[in-house]
Motif scaffolding. Sequence first.
Motif, PDB file in Angstrom:
ATOM      1  N   CYS A 130       0.842  -1.200   0.000  1.00 38.62           N
ATOM      2  CA  CYS A 130       0.000   0.000   0.000  1.00 38.62           C
ATOM      3  C   CYS A 130       0.879   1.252   0.000  1.00 38.62           C
ATOM      4  O   CYS A 130       0.600   2.209  -0.722  1.00 38.62           O
ATOM      5  N   ALA A 131       1.959   1.242   0.780  1.00 34.04           N
ATOM      6  CA  ALA A 131       2.890   2.379   0.792  1.00 34.04           C
ATOM      7  C   ALA A 131       3.565   2.519  -0.573  1.00 34.04           C
ATOM      8  O   ALA A 131       3.710   3.631  -1.088  1.00 34.04           O
ATOM      9  N   ALA A 132       3.961   1.393  -1.160  1.00 33.55           N
ATOM     10  CA  ALA A 132       4.563   1.442  -2.498  1.00 33.55           C
ATOM     11  C   ALA A 132       3.557   2.002  -3.501  1.00 33.55           C
ATOM     12  O   ALA A 132       3.924   2.780  -4.394  1.00 33.55           O
ATOM     13  N   GLN A 133       2.287   1.640  -3.359  1.00 35.13           N
ATOM     14  CA  GLN A 133       1.243   2.146  -4.257  1.00 35.13           C
ATOM     15  C   GLN A 133       1.094   3.660  -4.117  1.00 35.13           C
ATOM     16  O   GLN A 133       0.891   4.355  -5.115  1.00 35.13           O
ATOM     17  N   LEU A 134       1.207   4.177  -2.895  1.00 37.14           N
ATOM     18  CA  LEU A 134       1.137   5.626  -2.699  1.00 37.14           C
ATOM     19  C   LEU A 134       2.150   6.329  -3.602  1.00 37.14           C
ATOM     20  O   LEU A 134       1.804   7.237  -4.358  1.00 37.14           O
ATOM     21  N   PHE A 135       3.394   5.881  -3.542  1.00 36.67           N
ATOM     22  CA  PHE A 135       4.451   6.547  -4.293  1.00 36.67           C
ATOM     23  C   PHE A 135       4.405   6.210  -5.789  1.00 36.67           C
ATOM     24  O   PHE A 135       4.663   7.077  -6.629  1.00 36.67           O
ATOM     25  N   ASN A 136       4.069   4.994  -6.134  1.00 31.58           N
ATOM     26  CA  ASN A 136       3.975   4.608  -7.540  1.00 31.58           C
ATOM     27  C   ASN A 136       2.853   5.379  -8.239  1.00 31.58           C
ATOM     28  O   ASN A 136       3.021   5.853  -9.367  1.00 31.58           O
ATOM     29  N   HIS A 137       1.729   5.497  -7.580  1.00 30.48           N
ATOM     30  CA  HIS A 137       0.587   6.223  -8.139  1.00 30.48           C
ATOM     31  C   HIS A 137       0.951   7.680  -8.392  1.00 30.48           C
ATOM     32  O   HIS A 137       0.622   8.242  -9.438  1.00 30.48           O
ATOM     33  N   GLN A 138       1.662   8.288  -7.450  1.00 23.19           N
ATOM     34  CA  GLN A 138       2.085   9.677  -7.618  1.00 23.19           C
ATOM     35  C   GLN A 138       2.975   9.820  -8.856  1.00 23.19           C
ATOM     36  O   GLN A 138       2.776  10.722  -9.680  1.00 23.19           O
ATOM     37  N   THR A 139       3.944   8.934  -8.957  1.00 27.14           N
ATOM     38  CA  THR A 139       4.900   9.008 -10.064  1.00 27.14           C
ATOM     39  C   THR A 139       4.188   8.846 -11.405  1.00 27.14           C
ATOM     40  O   THR A 139       4.465   9.569 -12.368  1.00 27.14           O
ATOM     41  N   HIS A 140       3.267   7.911 -11.461  1.00 33.29           N
ATOM     42  CA  HIS A 140       2.521   7.659 -12.695  1.00 33.29           C
ATOM     43  C   HIS A 140       1.798   8.924 -13.175  1.00 33.29           C
ATOM     44  O   HIS A 140       1.968   9.354 -14.325  1.00 33.29           O
TER      45      HIS A 140
END
Length: 165
Positions: A130-140
């Motif tokens: 979930c934490a990785a998704q926070l940052f991955n989503h932002q980058t995308h």
Amino acid sequence: MITSDFCRVMASYNSWQNQSLISAADDLSHAARWLDQGAFFGSIGATLNHLYWADALILARLNGNERPQDTIRHSLTDPSDWSDYKTQRKARDREIEDWAETLTDGDLTGTVTWYQADGTTRIVMSKSLCAAQLFNHQTHHRGQVHAMLTAAGATPEATDLTAQI
């Protein structure tokens, strides 16, 4: 999967990159920021708002809120005032950095649970994912904004992590 140190680096990166996009968009008119450029959410403004609200939802999930959509309203049009957006984005970035600053590796173990907007579909995900998704989503989505800004004649900063360290 990931560490608390990774989250701190990415929280700082998130703030830096958001400021870069804001600075690049400062020279655009209100109309240019809201012009539909064919991106998933249409415009720079709508995409930035999606990120702003999605960050709040994901962070709330990481903090144990199983129904963040009950108190956090996702909006592609709010805030519409550029000055308000910049103030609110800076506060959200600070919120993410504060979360990451106190994080330990142990805080990333276990799972988070939340319900989709329909109120019945329950999602269970590892905290680290979930934490990785926070940052991955932002980058995308920041990549989409970067492309729209470039198309509009603005020049955001480089996006490479190495440009920050």
